[in-house]
Scaffold this motif. Structure first.
Motif, PDB file in Angstrom:
ATOM      1  N   UNK A  46      -9.875   5.800   8.439  1.00  0.00           N
ATOM      2  CA  UNK A  46      -9.005   6.392   9.454  1.00  0.00           C
ATOM      3  C   UNK A  46      -8.696   5.413  10.589  1.00  0.00           C
ATOM      4  N   UNK A  47      -9.578   4.485  10.767  1.00  0.00           N
ATOM      5  CA  UNK A  47      -9.429   3.562  11.910  1.00  0.00           C
ATOM      6  C   UNK A  47      -8.189   2.685  11.764  1.00  0.00           C
ATOM      7  N   UNK A  48      -7.875   2.312  10.535  1.00  0.00           N
ATOM      8  CA  UNK A  48      -6.729   1.420  10.280  1.00  0.00           C
ATOM      9  C   UNK A  48      -5.416   2.003  10.772  1.00  0.00           C
ATOM     10  N   UNK A  49      -5.018   3.193  10.229  1.00  0.00           N
ATOM     11  CA  UNK A  49      -3.766   3.793  10.695  1.00  0.00           C
ATOM     12  C   UNK A  49      -3.756   4.055  12.204  1.00  0.00           C
ATOM     13  N   UNK A  50      -4.921   4.470  12.723  1.00  0.00           N
ATOM     14  CA  UNK A  50      -4.993   4.761  14.166  1.00  0.00           C
ATOM     15  C   UNK A  50      -4.710   3.499  14.988  1.00  0.00           C
ATOM     16  N   UNK A  51      -5.362   2.402  14.577  1.00  0.00           N
ATOM     17  CA  UNK A  51      -5.186   1.144  15.323  1.00  0.00           C
ATOM     18  C   UNK A  51      -3.749   0.644  15.201  1.00  0.00           C
ATOM     19  N   UNK A  52      -3.234   0.698  13.959  1.00  0.00           N
ATOM     20  CA  UNK A  52      -1.865   0.211  13.732  1.00  0.00           C
ATOM     21  C   UNK A  52      -0.852   1.037  14.536  1.00  0.00           C
ATOM     22  N   UNK A  53      -1.043   2.364  14.474  1.00  0.00           N
ATOM     23  CA  UNK A  53      -0.130   3.251  15.207  1.00  0.00           C
ATOM     24  C   UNK A  53      -0.193   3.004  16.699  1.00  0.00           C
ATOM     25  N   UNK A  54      -1.397   2.803  17.189  1.00  0.00           N
ATOM     26  CA  UNK A  54      -1.554   2.569  18.632  1.00  0.00           C
ATOM     27  C   UNK A  54      -0.854   1.278  19.050  1.00  0.00           C
ATOM     28  N   UNK A  55      -1.120   0.216  18.266  1.00  0.00           N
ATOM     29  CA  UNK A  55      -0.521  -1.085  18.607  1.00  0.00           C
ATOM     30  C   UNK A  55       1.004  -0.998  18.549  1.00  0.00           C
ATOM     31  N   UNK A  56       1.517  -0.360  17.491  1.00  0.00           N
ATOM     32  CA  UNK A  56       2.972  -0.212  17.317  1.00  0.00           C
ATOM     33  C   UNK A  56       3.582   0.623  18.448  1.00  0.00           C
ATOM     34  N   UNK A  98       3.812   2.674   6.263  1.00  0.00           N
ATOM     35  CA  UNK A  98       5.159   3.069   6.708  1.00  0.00           C
ATOM     36  C   UNK A  98       5.126   4.384   7.481  1.00  0.00           C
ATOM     37  N   UNK A  99       4.356   5.349   6.940  1.00  0.00           N
ATOM     38  CA  UNK A  99       4.270   6.655   7.619  1.00  0.00           C
ATOM     39  C   UNK A  99       3.632   6.499   8.998  1.00  0.00           C
ATOM     40  N   UNK A 100       2.573   5.681   9.053  1.00  0.00           N
ATOM     41  CA  UNK A 100       1.916   5.441  10.353  1.00  0.00           C
ATOM     42  C   UNK A 100       2.891   4.853  11.361  1.00  0.00           C
ATOM     43  N   UNK A 101       3.652   3.846  10.892  1.00  0.00           N
ATOM     44  CA  UNK A 101       4.623   3.195  11.790  1.00  0.00           C
ATOM     45  C   UNK A 101       5.694   4.184  12.247  1.00  0.00           C
ATOM     46  N   UNK A 102       6.159   5.016  11.295  1.00  0.00           N
ATOM     47  CA  UNK A 102       7.211   5.985  11.613  1.00  0.00           C
ATOM     48  C   UNK A 102       6.732   6.998  12.661  1.00  0.00           C
ATOM     49  N   UNK A 103       5.527   7.538  12.415  1.00  0.00           N
ATOM     50  CA  UNK A 103       4.987   8.533  13.356  1.00  0.00           C
ATOM     51  C   UNK A 103       4.770   7.904  14.726  1.00  0.00           C
ATOM     52  N   UNK A 104       4.211   6.692  14.723  1.00  0.00           N
ATOM     53  CA  UNK A 104       3.971   6.007  16.011  1.00  0.00           C
ATOM     54  C   UNK A 104       5.287   5.751  16.742  1.00  0.00           C
ATOM     55  N   UNK A 105       6.327   5.373  15.966  1.00  0.00           N
ATOM     56  CA  UNK A 105       7.642   5.120  16.586  1.00  0.00           C
ATOM     57  C   UNK A 105       8.187   6.401  17.215  1.00  0.00           C
ATOM     58  N   UNK A 106       8.114   7.495  16.445  1.00  0.00           N
ATOM     59  CA  UNK A 106       8.643   8.769  16.954  1.00  0.00           C
ATOM     60  C   UNK A 106       7.918   9.208  18.219  1.00  0.00           C
ATOM     61  N   UNK A 107       6.594   9.112  18.188  1.00  0.00           N
ATOM     62  CA  UNK A 107       5.803   9.528  19.364  1.00  0.00           C
ATOM     63  C   UNK A 107       6.145   8.656  20.569  1.00  0.00           C
ATOM     64  N   UNK A 108       6.255   7.344  20.325  1.00  0.00           N
ATOM     65  CA  UNK A 108       6.558   6.423  21.444  1.00  0.00           C
ATOM     66  C   UNK A 108       7.943   6.706  22.007  1.00  0.00           C
TER      67      UNK A 108
END
Lengths: 80, 187
Positions: free
Chosen positions: A13-23, B5-15
């Motif tokens: 779970x840490x991977x997606x969380x970290x990536x999402x946070x950084x992005x 890709x899903x992680x990036x998409x969700x993060x983009x939408x939230x941001x």
């Protein structure tokens, strides 16, 4: 790209969380950069407006001077 | 790859959702500053015209319009009237005189137009919800006027149809009375 997928899956779970946070932080930085550009433009416009207001005051002073001159001339004509 | 890709998409939408109000507000404030600057520029132009003697004391442009512009320039809030009532008689006179002066003075009409547009822009940027309501109000008034016109048209069409119907019925009865047609036969 298998190595990447495997590495990502290995993080759990840490991977997606970290990536999402950084992005998300990167995108937020971009958004704030855009907003600060708008603010800078706004400050420039406000400065230009202040200049316009000062010019207006100067024009008003000129008008008052002109009126004084006219008044003076009228008085002199009246004396003569 | 899908997870990434899903992680990036969700993060983009939230941001985007979190930062959209910040950008929108900054843009709105910049546009408001643009409109305020435009109003100030118009007032400066008017001052120049008054200094050159183009606009004189006693004229509507000098006594009423310029004062209104200066008041608007100093204002911190902008309003647009929603009133549909007819202007009073003195106001009508003032408007008439203003139109005459605009026709006589070269460029004052363009200045007035710039001022009105800038004022409306300032109102729109300062009160986005109210400006939306204003646009709805304008659309409702236009729709109402069009509705009244279409009703009148419909009624007039109905009257002419009734006229034609009466005439054709009279012709048919006349033909039948003269014995050219039998009962049940139509012209």
């Amino acid at each position: 790209m298998d190595w990447l997928r495997e590495a990502f899956a290995a993080t759990g779970r840490a991977g997606p969380f970290a990536l999402g946070t950084v992005w998300g932080v990167l995108i937020s930085y971009g958004a704030h950069y855009m907003a600060s550009g708008e603010r800078k433009q706004r400050v420039k416009l406000e400065v230009e407006r202040e200049k316009n207001l000062l010019e207006q005051l100067k024009l008003k002073d000129d008008r008052i001077d002109k009126l004084h001159e006219l008044l003076k001339q009228t008085k002199e004509k009246g004396k003569k | 790859m899908n997870e990434i890709l899903i992680t990036l998409l969700v993060a983009t939408l939230v941001a985007i959702l979190l930062n959209l109000p910040v950008i929108y507000r900054a843009k709105r404030m910049r546009r408001l500053a643009e409109a305020r600057l435009e109003i100030a520029k118009v007032v400066t132009e008017m001052e120049k015209r008054m200094l050159s003697g183009d606009l004189k004391v006693g004229e509507v442009c000098h006594d009423a319009l310029y004062k209104d512009m200066v008041r608007c320039q100093a204002a911190s809030g902008y309003r647009v009237s929603l009133s549909l009532s007819r202007p009073s008689v003195p106001e009508q006179e003032l408007r008439k005189r203003l139109h005459e002066e605009i026709a006589n003075h070269d460029g004052v009409g363009a200045l007035l137009k710039r001022y009105i547009v800038a004022h409306f822009r300032a109102f729109r940027q300062q009160r986005p919800f109210m400006s939306l309501m204003f646009l709805f109000w304008v659309a409702a008034v236009i729709a109402g006027i069009l509705g009244v016109f279409s009703c009148v048209k419909l009624l007039r069409g109905g009257r002419s149809w009734w006229k034609d119907y009466k005439q054709s019925a009279a012709e048919w009865l006349f033909v039948r009375a003269n014995g050219k047609l039998r009962f049940g036969q139509f012209a």
